[in-house]
Design an enzyme around this catalytic site. Structure first.
Site, PDB file in Angstrom:
ATOM      1  N   ASN A   7     -12.457   3.638  -9.958  1.00 22.38           N
ATOM      2  CA  ASN A   7     -11.832   3.129 -10.364  1.00 22.38           C
ATOM      3  C   ASN A   7     -12.157   1.409 -10.664  1.00 22.38           C
ATOM      4  O   ASN A   7     -11.893   0.581  -9.979  1.00 22.38           O
ATOM      5  CB  ASN A   7     -10.606   2.170  -9.073  1.00 22.38           C
ATOM      6  CG  ASN A   7      -9.520   2.319  -8.966  1.00 22.38           C
ATOM      7  OD1 ASN A   7      -9.167   2.433 -10.410  1.00 22.38           O
ATOM      8  ND2 ASN A   7      -8.381   1.791  -8.074  1.00 22.38           N
ATOM      9  N   ARG A  86     -10.276   7.714 -11.658  1.00 22.07           N
ATOM     10  CA  ARG A  86      -8.697   7.419 -11.345  1.00 22.07           C
ATOM     11  C   ARG A  86      -8.041   7.217 -12.567  1.00 22.07           C
ATOM     12  O   ARG A  86      -8.959   5.890 -13.437  1.00 22.07           O
ATOM     13  CB  ARG A  86      -8.565   6.526  -9.790  1.00 22.07           C
ATOM     14  CG  ARG A  86      -7.064   6.227  -9.842  1.00 22.07           C
ATOM     15  CD  ARG A  86      -6.434   4.958  -9.596  1.00 22.07           C
ATOM     16  NE  ARG A  86      -5.370   4.919  -9.522  1.00 22.07           N
ATOM     17  CZ  ARG A  86      -4.404   3.879  -9.375  1.00 22.07           C
ATOM     18  NH1 ARG A  86      -5.158   2.790  -9.534  1.00 22.07           N
ATOM     19  NH2 ARG A  86      -3.232   3.772  -8.738  1.00 22.07           N
ATOM     20  N   HIS A 175       1.717   6.985  -9.113  1.00 23.57           N
ATOM     21  CA  HIS A 175       0.824   6.942  -7.468  1.00 23.57           C
ATOM     22  C   HIS A 175       1.075   7.824  -7.339  1.00 23.57           C
ATOM     23  O   HIS A 175       0.605   7.801  -5.706  1.00 23.57           O
ATOM     24  CB  HIS A 175       1.455   5.697  -6.601  1.00 23.57           C
ATOM     25  CG  HIS A 175       1.678   4.176  -6.503  1.00 23.57           C
ATOM     26  ND1 HIS A 175       2.862   4.214  -6.421  1.00 23.57           N
ATOM     27  CD2 HIS A 175       0.995   3.683  -6.907  1.00 23.57           C
ATOM     28  CE1 HIS A 175       2.341   2.374  -6.761  1.00 23.57           C
ATOM     29  NE2 HIS A 175       1.444   2.841  -6.842  1.00 23.57           N
ATOM     30  N   ARG A 236       6.384  -7.302 -10.194  1.00 20.86           N
ATOM     31  CA  ARG A 236       6.765  -6.752 -10.610  1.00 20.86           C
ATOM     32  C   ARG A 236       8.320  -6.563 -10.681  1.00 20.86           C
ATOM     33  O   ARG A 236       8.737  -6.491  -9.238  1.00 20.86           O
ATOM     34  CB  ARG A 236       6.927  -5.156 -11.556  1.00 20.86           C
ATOM     35  CG  ARG A 236       4.973  -4.855 -12.208  1.00 20.86           C
ATOM     36  CD  ARG A 236       5.087  -3.738 -11.944  1.00 20.86           C
ATOM     37  NE  ARG A 236       3.527  -3.914 -11.346  1.00 20.86           N
ATOM     38  CZ  ARG A 236       2.604  -2.204 -11.165  1.00 20.86           C
ATOM     39  NH1 ARG A 236       4.023  -0.963 -11.241  1.00 20.86           N
ATOM     40  NH2 ARG A 236       1.717  -2.085  -9.994  1.00 20.86           N
ATOM     41  N   GLU A 328       2.545   0.601   5.757  1.00 19.92           N
ATOM     42  CA  GLU A 328       1.849   1.294   7.002  1.00 19.92           C
ATOM     43  C   GLU A 328       1.940  -0.229   8.233  1.00 19.92           C
ATOM     44  O   GLU A 328       1.243   0.134   9.158  1.00 19.92           O
ATOM     45  CB  GLU A 328       0.552   1.488   6.356  1.00 19.92           C
ATOM     46  CG  GLU A 328       0.273   2.379   5.902  1.00 19.92           C
ATOM     47  CD  GLU A 328      -1.671   2.711   5.433  1.00 19.92           C
ATOM     48  OE1 GLU A 328      -2.143   1.963   5.631  1.00 19.92           O
ATOM     49  OE2 GLU A 328      -1.355   3.717   4.318  1.00 19.92           O
ATOM     50  N   ASN A 329       1.931  -1.658   7.288  1.00 10.77           N
ATOM     51  CA  ASN A 329       1.466  -2.696   8.812  1.00 10.77           C
ATOM     52  C   ASN A 329       3.144  -3.550   9.014  1.00 10.77           C
ATOM     53  O   ASN A 329       2.973  -4.081   9.998  1.00 10.77           O
ATOM     54  CB  ASN A 329       0.543  -3.739   7.592  1.00 10.77           C
ATOM     55  CG  ASN A 329      -0.868  -2.511   7.712  1.00 10.77           C
ATOM     56  OD1 ASN A 329      -1.417  -2.974   8.969  1.00 10.77           O
ATOM     57  ND2 ASN A 329      -1.197  -2.535   6.946  1.00 10.77           N
ATOM     58  N   GLU A 379      -6.643   7.113  -1.441  1.00 11.68           N
ATOM     59  CA  GLU A 379      -6.397   7.253  -2.508  1.00 11.68           C
ATOM     60  C   GLU A 379      -8.143   8.111  -3.159  1.00 11.68           C
ATOM     61  O   GLU A 379      -8.004   8.848  -4.028  1.00 11.68           O
ATOM     62  CB  GLU A 379      -5.644   6.457  -3.310  1.00 11.68           C
ATOM     63  CG  GLU A 379      -4.618   6.580  -3.319  1.00 11.68           C
ATOM     64  CD  GLU A 379      -3.586   5.340  -4.439  1.00 11.68           C
ATOM     65  OE1 GLU A 379      -3.666   4.465  -3.349  1.00 11.68           O
ATOM     66  OE2 GLU A 379      -2.930   5.011  -5.413  1.00 11.68           O
TER      67      GLU A 379
HETATM   68  P1  AMP Z   1      -1.946  -2.749  -1.452  1.00 11.89           P
HETATM   69  O1  AMP Z   1      -1.518  -2.314  -2.498  1.00 11.89           O
HETATM   70  O2  AMP Z   1      -1.408  -0.934  -0.539  1.00 11.89           O
HETATM   71  O3  AMP Z   1      -4.060  -2.995  -0.911  1.00 11.89           O
HETATM   72  O4  AMP Z   1      -1.110  -3.338  -0.170  1.00 11.89           O
HETATM   73  C1  AMP Z   1      -0.874  -4.744  -0.347  1.00 11.89           C
HETATM   74  C2  AMP Z   1      -0.473  -5.062   0.651  1.00 11.89           C
HETATM   75  O5  AMP Z   1      -0.243  -5.009   1.401  1.00 11.89           O
HETATM   76  C3  AMP Z   1      -0.584  -7.577  -0.227  1.00 11.89           C
HETATM   77  O6  AMP Z   1       0.187  -6.952  -1.202  1.00 11.89           O
HETATM   78  C4  AMP Z   1       0.347  -7.138   0.986  1.00 11.89           C
HETATM   79  O7  AMP Z   1       1.053  -8.142   1.010  1.00 11.89           O
HETATM   80  C5  AMP Z   1       0.913  -5.989   2.031  1.00 11.89           C
HETATM   81  N1  AMP Z   1       0.639  -5.623   3.428  1.00 11.89           N
HETATM   82  C6  AMP Z   1      -1.031  -5.486   4.041  1.00 11.89           C
HETATM   83  N2  AMP Z   1      -0.864  -5.688   5.005  1.00 11.89           N
HETATM   84  C7  AMP Z   1       0.628  -6.446   5.306  1.00 11.89           C
HETATM   85  C8  AMP Z   1       1.216  -6.524   6.751  1.00 11.89           C
HETATM   86  N3  AMP Z   1       0.244  -6.824   8.147  1.00 11.89           N
HETATM   87  N4  AMP Z   1       2.144  -7.083   6.976  1.00 11.89           N
HETATM   88  C9  AMP Z   1       2.432  -7.257   5.886  1.00 11.89           C
HETATM   89  N5  AMP Z   1       2.313  -6.790   4.640  1.00 11.89           N
HETATM   90  C10 AMP Z   1       1.266  -6.327   4.375  1.00 11.89           C
END
Ligand code: AMP
Length: 395
Positions: A7, A86, A175, A236, A328-329, A379
């Site tokens: 990527n 990618r 995405h 964004r 997820e989180n 991904e």
């Molecule tokens: P990704 O682009 O999928 O890696 O997601 C990144 C974003 O996930 C980060 O900017 C965080 O804001 C968010 N993130 C990751 N872990 C958590 C969490 N435990 N609680 C809230 N936001 C999270």
């Protein structure tokens, strides 16, 4: 078969190497701050993490470092068979992953007009990989491909026809690799054929997008010509009144590139709170920061509006799927986005939602008509799988 997934971004290269078809992750890494004297290189291999800092002037040097690392440490007794790249924009041409030929590479370069930040470094990654890994077959996996099934009434903008015909201005969506991957995972979890599964997939990461999936196919999606459209994101804006750029140009004397920077890099969560990472926004909110509270409400409100819209588009929905870093989180984002949707058959089990578990899980109450799932996205694995499939078909 050893497959390297690459990527390539403007100043970074992320990589993973898988042995397929066993889906075994052999090594992973990241070269960041390319172009600087102190590029940051991180690798994970055999359960060990290593980090080093050294000059990496350009993508060629970055990929050469990855090639040396692979041959000297990872693939000592075996070879690299293929690379899955990618590629963000595949335009209307590519609805499937493609074995990379001169023609495909030229097209990826041409499509830079639609993805100026992403396609040039993707194309560069391909060009350099061909020199650095001459023996490996190369496959492009497009982020737009899953959305090739959008019907015209969803992908056309109500602007003069000639803008579509001449410049290809339409909804492409992004995405796609993630939306497709979680669709497949969810259908299998629900024990339904993908071709009979209706979902609303909600990818909330740094970039955020939602897709309406009917019978396993994307029929509408929130990003558009570019990844700027749709939900509120880290930096964004997502959907805004299209007249705002003229207003900024006329009243604030801003140039097109300043407006581009403002809406892509300085808006979203960052525009409201100064922070683009939701974790930081949540910390501010816990300290009583009013702007952080507002940003969270805006972020979740927009997700809720798209859920309503896609419930209407689909008629019947098997499940809502939350994925990526936030999806997820963050229990709070899931809870606030779904609050008040009980009349649509969406009932979240608040306690289940707060459990911090890994893997695919269900969060709905027993009485909920629509299921609510967390499905971790992957991904890179999806790119390795698609690369493997293209090569199996072609060999
Ligand atoms: P990704 O682009 O999928 O890696 O997601 C990144 C974003 O996930 C980060 O900017 C965080 O804001 C968010 N993130 C990751 N872990 C958590 C969490 N435990 N609680 C809230 N936001 C999270």
């Amino acid at each position: 078969m050893n497959i390297l997934v690459l990527n390539s971004g403007s100043s970074s290269i992320k990589f993973r190497i898988y042995t397929m078809p066993h889906e075994e992750l052999v090594a992973a890494g990241l070269v960041e701050k390319i172009g600087s004297e102190e590029a940051d290189i991180q690798v994970e291999f055999r359960g060990q993490r290593e980090r080093l800092s050294q000059p990496v002037q350009n993508h060629e040097e970055g990929l050469q470092w990855i090639a040396d690392f692979l041959t000297e440490r990872v693939l000592v007794d075996s070879t690299l068979d293929a690379i899955g790249h990618r590629v963000v924009h595949g335009g209307e041409e590519y609805s499937q992953p493609m074995l990379i030929s001169e023609e495909v590479l030229d097209k990826v370069n041409e499509l830079a007009i639609l993805a100026p930040l992403h396609n040039p470094p993707n194309a560069q990654g391909i060009q350099v990989s061909r020199r650095v890994f001459p023996q490996a077959q190369q496959v492009a996996v497009f982020d737009t491909a899953f959305h090739a099934t959008l019907p015209p009434h969803a992908f056309r903008y109500p602007i003069p026809n000639k803008l579509y015909e001449q410049y290809g201005i339409r909804v492409y969506g992004m995405h796609g690799t993630s939306h497709q991957y979680v669709t497949k995972q969810a259908a299998s979890f629900l024990d339904k054929p993908m071709s009979e599964t209706n979902l609303i997939t909600i990818h909330l990461g740094n970039g955020c997008s939602m897709t309406a999936v009917k019978n396993g196919q994307s029929v509408d999606t929130s990003m558009g010509l570019s990844p700027l459209a749709g939900l509120m994101m880290g930096t964004r804006s997502g959907d805004i009144d299209p007249s705002i750029p003229f207003f900024l140009s006329n009243q604030a004397n801003m140039s097109p590139s300043e407006i581009d920077q403002l809406l892509n890099q300085e808006s979203g969560l960052k525009g409201i709170t100064g922070e683009n990472d939701l974790r930081e926004v949540l910390k501010l909110r816990a300290q009583g920061d009013k702007m952080a509270q507002l940003a969270l409400e805006m972020y979740c409100y927009r997700i809720k509006k798209y859920i309503g819209a896609y419930m209407a588009v689909l008629g019947e929905v098997d499940a809502l799927i939350f994925t990526a870093g936030v999806g997820e989180n963050s229990d709070i984002v899931r809870e606030r986005s779904l609050a008040g949707l009980e009349n649509l058959g969406i009932e979240l089990d608040v306690e289940k939602n707060q459990e911090h578990l890994s893997g695919i899980r269900q969060l709905q109450r027993a009485s909920s008509k629509v299921k609510i799932l967390v499905v971790p996205t992957n991904e890179e694995l999806a790119i390795a799988e698609q690369t493997y499939q293209v090569l199996s078909k072609n060999n």
